[in-house]
Design an enzyme around this catalytic site. Structure first.
Site, PDB file in Angstrom:
ATOM      1  N   HIS A 197     -56.714  -0.748  -7.064  1.00 57.41           N
ATOM      2  CA  HIS A 197     -55.917  -1.949  -6.782  1.00 57.41           C
ATOM      3  C   HIS A 197     -54.632  -1.606  -6.042  1.00 57.41           C
ATOM      4  O   HIS A 197     -53.894  -2.496  -5.623  1.00 57.41           O
ATOM      5  CB  HIS A 197     -55.612  -2.646  -8.111  1.00 57.41           C
ATOM      6  CG  HIS A 197     -55.320  -4.093  -7.997  1.00 57.41           C
ATOM      7  ND1 HIS A 197     -54.086  -4.621  -8.279  1.00 57.41           N
ATOM      8  CD2 HIS A 197     -56.087  -5.140  -7.612  1.00 57.41           C
ATOM      9  CE1 HIS A 197     -54.119  -5.925  -8.088  1.00 57.41           C
ATOM     10  NE2 HIS A 197     -55.319  -6.273  -7.674  1.00 57.41           N
ATOM     11  N   LYS A 230     -51.799  -0.582  -3.363  1.00 55.05           N
ATOM     12  CA  LYS A 230     -51.512  -0.834  -1.954  1.00 55.05           C
ATOM     13  C   LYS A 230     -50.354   0.069  -1.578  1.00 55.05           C
ATOM     14  O   LYS A 230     -49.214  -0.160  -1.975  1.00 55.05           O
ATOM     15  CB  LYS A 230     -51.112  -2.300  -1.710  1.00 55.05           C
ATOM     16  CG  LYS A 230     -52.092  -3.343  -2.288  1.00 55.05           C
ATOM     17  CD  LYS A 230     -51.585  -3.902  -3.582  1.00 55.05           C
ATOM     18  CE  LYS A 230     -52.405  -5.024  -4.181  1.00 55.05           C
ATOM     19  NZ  LYS A 230     -53.812  -4.850  -4.360  1.00 55.05           N
ATOM     20  N   ASP A 256     -46.639  10.827   7.333  1.00 55.57           N
ATOM     21  CA  ASP A 256     -46.149  12.194   7.536  1.00 55.57           C
ATOM     22  C   ASP A 256     -45.522  12.784   6.263  1.00 55.57           C
ATOM     23  O   ASP A 256     -44.672  13.676   6.341  1.00 55.57           O
ATOM     24  CB  ASP A 256     -45.122  12.249   8.692  1.00 55.57           C
ATOM     25  CG  ASP A 256     -45.742  11.854  10.020  1.00 55.57           C
ATOM     26  OD1 ASP A 256     -46.976  12.000  10.164  1.00 55.57           O
ATOM     27  OD2 ASP A 256     -44.998  11.378  10.904  1.00 55.57           O
ATOM     28  N   HIS A 284     -47.920 -13.694  -5.382  1.00 52.36           N
ATOM     29  CA  HIS A 284     -48.772 -12.544  -5.692  1.00 52.36           C
ATOM     30  C   HIS A 284     -47.942 -11.295  -6.021  1.00 52.36           C
ATOM     31  O   HIS A 284     -48.472 -10.259  -6.392  1.00 52.36           O
ATOM     32  CB  HIS A 284     -49.679 -12.291  -4.471  1.00 52.36           C
ATOM     33  CG  HIS A 284     -50.691 -11.206  -4.620  1.00 52.36           C
ATOM     34  ND1 HIS A 284     -50.575  -9.986  -3.988  1.00 52.36           N
ATOM     35  CD2 HIS A 284     -51.847 -11.145  -5.320  1.00 52.36           C
ATOM     36  CE1 HIS A 284     -51.624  -9.234  -4.284  1.00 52.36           C
ATOM     37  NE2 HIS A 284     -52.405  -9.904  -5.094  1.00 52.36           N
ATOM     38  N   LYS A 300     -45.451  -8.583  -7.814  1.00 54.33           N
ATOM     39  CA  LYS A 300     -45.364  -8.084  -9.180  1.00 54.33           C
ATOM     40  C   LYS A 300     -44.140  -7.185  -9.252  1.00 54.33           C
ATOM     41  O   LYS A 300     -44.123  -6.097  -8.687  1.00 54.33           O
ATOM     42  CB  LYS A 300     -46.605  -7.271  -9.565  1.00 54.33           C
ATOM     43  CG  LYS A 300     -47.943  -7.978  -9.365  1.00 54.33           C
ATOM     44  CD  LYS A 300     -48.640  -7.421  -8.162  1.00 54.33           C
ATOM     45  CE  LYS A 300     -50.065  -7.909  -7.958  1.00 54.33           C
ATOM     46  NZ  LYS A 300     -50.396  -9.267  -8.196  1.00 54.33           N
ATOM     47  N   ASP A 330     -31.468  -5.012 -16.906  1.00 54.06           N
ATOM     48  CA  ASP A 330     -30.101  -4.552 -16.680  1.00 54.06           C
ATOM     49  C   ASP A 330     -30.052  -3.049 -16.412  1.00 54.06           C
ATOM     50  O   ASP A 330     -29.019  -2.531 -16.017  1.00 54.06           O
ATOM     51  CB  ASP A 330     -29.208  -4.926 -17.877  1.00 54.06           C
ATOM     52  CG  ASP A 330     -29.835  -4.518 -19.206  1.00 54.06           C
ATOM     53  OD1 ASP A 330     -30.912  -5.047 -19.529  1.00 54.06           O
ATOM     54  OD2 ASP A 330     -29.255  -3.671 -19.904  1.00 54.06           O
TER      55      ASP A 330
END
Ligand SMILES: *[C@@H]1O[C@H](CO)[C@@H](O)[C@H](O)[C@H]1NC(C)=O
Ligand SMILES: *[C@@H]1O[C@H](CO)[C@@H](O)[C@H](O)[C@H]1NC(C)=O
Ligand SMILES: *[C@@H]1O[C@H](CO)[C@@H](O)[C@H](O)[C@H]1NC(C)=O
Ligand SMILES: *[C@@H]1O[C@H](CO)[C@@H](O)[C@H](O)[C@H]1NC(C)=O
Ligand SMILES: *[C@@H]1O[C@H](CO)[C@@H](O)[C@H](O)[C@H]1NC(C)=O
Ligand SMILES: *[C@@H]1O[C@H](CO)[C@@H](O)[C@H](O)[C@H]1NC(C)=O
Ligand SMILES: *[C@@H]1O[C@H](CO)[C@@H](O)[C@H](O)[C@H]1NC(C)=O
Length: 433
Positions: free
Chosen positions: A184, A186, A191, A399, A401, A406
């Site tokens: 899942h 991304k 480099d 979408h 997340k 603090d």
């Protein structure tokens, strides 16, 4: 109707200049380095691992340029003084910066979608073309680790990149590897110097139709090398006959985790930071699992925990029957009830919001003011759509997340089945300890 945009402005507090990161472990590392400098004569006696530590410390001590990047769905207007670069601009920048190598961890691919109005898909098509050009004309080595394509998610883009010899592509079969789940993640590593981590899939909708949040780090070798090690795990497991090793070889190990964060400089300010990963069998020595990291961030909050997610479900949604899984939900309740921490949740409202989500959220919200000083607030975030936009499948949704307390900020994934089903990662910046 749009509710809850004020929560977004909490990001203004995410890089306060007042942060004083203190980590006992890091002080130990500094001591090792100082000793090695003071006692030059004994330098040759330093073990290889100490030398490695010194080198990695020097890399971490460099100044990274870091920025939040967002996709704001077309037509959604924020009345906010805060704006971030777009996901699209960040990805273009990463492709342009590449000199030798682009490594990508991904779920599914749908950037160039020939069945849809080209005006809608233009930015996705553009990213696809730029990758194609980088991999062919510019001779950049592109490696893509993706979830195994399926009828639902055919990932035509990567098949084309592979066919044109623009990229090496490996697919991870979670059913075979651990019995269930998907890749899942991304992420981009360029480099082993520049990085993107976030919620945006390799899908044209993620650039213009879905609300996403990520982070881009430029000139950030220390972070990029560590993310590269997570990529190496995917790359290894993407081979046809791969199995999860009983123990990951040392090359996959990391020095950095919850108890031993990087002492890293972002935009001139020192932070403690680390990358976590899941599922646990993907974590080599030293790597903190996502669940441990998320729980640690919640448990350390003293004033507030603000969470933005798409799904909220304290259950293993994809097991049959669904299994109660309160590990994170309990920590949020404990923060509010035991420590008086103000808890706020911003959850997506769209056509695919489950009925159970409303009930789970209501049970949290019901605890608001159960005793004095108990604050648990829940808002649903619905992305407004025109009738035409409403027709785009699986779009117009919150979408992203992320979580901010603090003490820490977190970018990545949440609310999914961390233990078994999903693989994702995140980044946390501890303001102080
Ligand atoms: C981080 O490194 C700086 C030196 O650049 C040092 O002054 C500081 O004490 C270190 N912080 C931690 C937590 O080790
Ligand atoms: C935007 O904020 C300003 C200042 O708070 C307010 O005057 C204005 O009415 C707001 N506009 C909208 C569209 O909410
Ligand atoms: C795409 O945009 C162009 C220019 O804005 C417009 O002329 C054209 O009609 C649009 N095409 C479709 C299919 O909407
Ligand atoms: C990275 O840092 C080097 C050395 O400070 C600098 O020359 C280079 O321009 C930076 N690259 C980017 C993309 O900011
Ligand atoms: C892996 O399996 C796929 C599909 O069965 C096949 O096309 C490919 O050639 C295999 N790759 C290797 C390196 O064996
Ligand atoms: C969700 O609730 C609505 C209204 O109560 C009902 O019509 C619908 O069938 C429910 N959906 C599911 C998937 O249970
Ligand atoms: C509630 O919080 C306020 C401000 O932090 C504090 O002064 C007060 O003692 C708290 N009350 C209770 C019942 O915990």
């Amino acid at each position: 109707m749009l509710r809850g945009y004020k929560e977004e402005s909490k990001w203004s507090g995410w890089c306060r200049p007042s942060c004083i990161p203190i980590s006992i472990i890091f002080i130990l590392i500094v001591l090792v380095v100082v000793l090695s400098v003071v006692d030059q004569n004994h330098l040759e006696k330093l073990s290889r691992s100490q030398m490695l530590l010194k080198k990695e410390w020097e890399e971490c001590n460099q100044n990274c340029r870091i920025s939040l990047v967002e996709s704001i769905p077309e037509g959604l207007t924020f009345n906010s003084s805060i704006s971030h670069p777009s996901t699209y601009d960040a990805w273009v920048q990463l492709i342009d910066l590449a000199k030798e190598e682009i490594e990508i961890g991904s779920f599914y691919w749908n950037l160039e979608d020939t069945r849809t109005d080209p005006n809608l898909t233009a930015k996705g098509t553009d990213i696809f073309k730029r990758l194609m050009e980088a991999g062919t004309r510019r001779k950049i080595g592109i490696k893509i680790a993706q979830n195994k394509p399926s009828a639902h998610f055919p990932s035509q883009d990567t098949a084309e990149l592979h066919k044109a010899h623009a990229a090496e592509v490996r697919s991870l079969d979670f059913d075979k590897l651990i019995g269930a789940g998907v890749l899942h993640t991304k992420m981009w590593v360029v480099d082993r110097k520049h990085v993107y981590i976030g919620s945006a899939n390799f899908d044209w909708r993620s650039l213009t139709q879905v609300k996403e949040l990520g982070v881009i780090a430029i000139n950030c070798t220390c972070l990029a090398k560590d993310l590269g090690k997570i990529f190496d795990v995917y790359w290894e497991l993407g081979q046809n006959d791969s199995e999860i090793p009983a123990e990951w070889p040392a090359t996959f190990s990391t020095l950095y985790g919850r108890d031993n964060p990087m002492n890293i400089s972002f935009n001139g300010i020192k932070y403690n930071s680390y990358l976590s990963s899941s599922p646990p069998p993907f974590c080599a020595t030293g790597r903190t699992s996502d669940l441990d990291a998320i729980i640690d961030v919640i448990d350390k909050a003293k004033e507030f925990v603000h969470v933005a997610v798409m799904d909220y479900s304290p259950s293993l949604l994809y097991s049959k029957p669904p299994k109660f899984w309160p590990d994170i939900d309990n920590r949020l309740r404990a923060a509010a009830l035991d420590r008086g921490v103000s808890v706020r949740l911003l959850v997506a409202l769209w056509d695919h919001t489950r009925n159970s989500t409303f009930k789970f959220l209501k049970s949290l919200q019901d605890l608001n003011e159960v005793y004095p000083n108990v604050t648990i607030e829940v808002k649903l975030f619905e992305v407004p759509s025109t009738p035409a936009q409403r027709l785009i499948p699986f779009a117009r949704v919150n979408h992203n997340k992320y979580m901010v307390t603090d003490k820490s900020a977190y970018v990545g994934e949440f609310s999914r089945e961390i233990y078994k089903i999903n693989s994702f990662l995140f980044l946390t910046y501890n303001f102080d300890d």
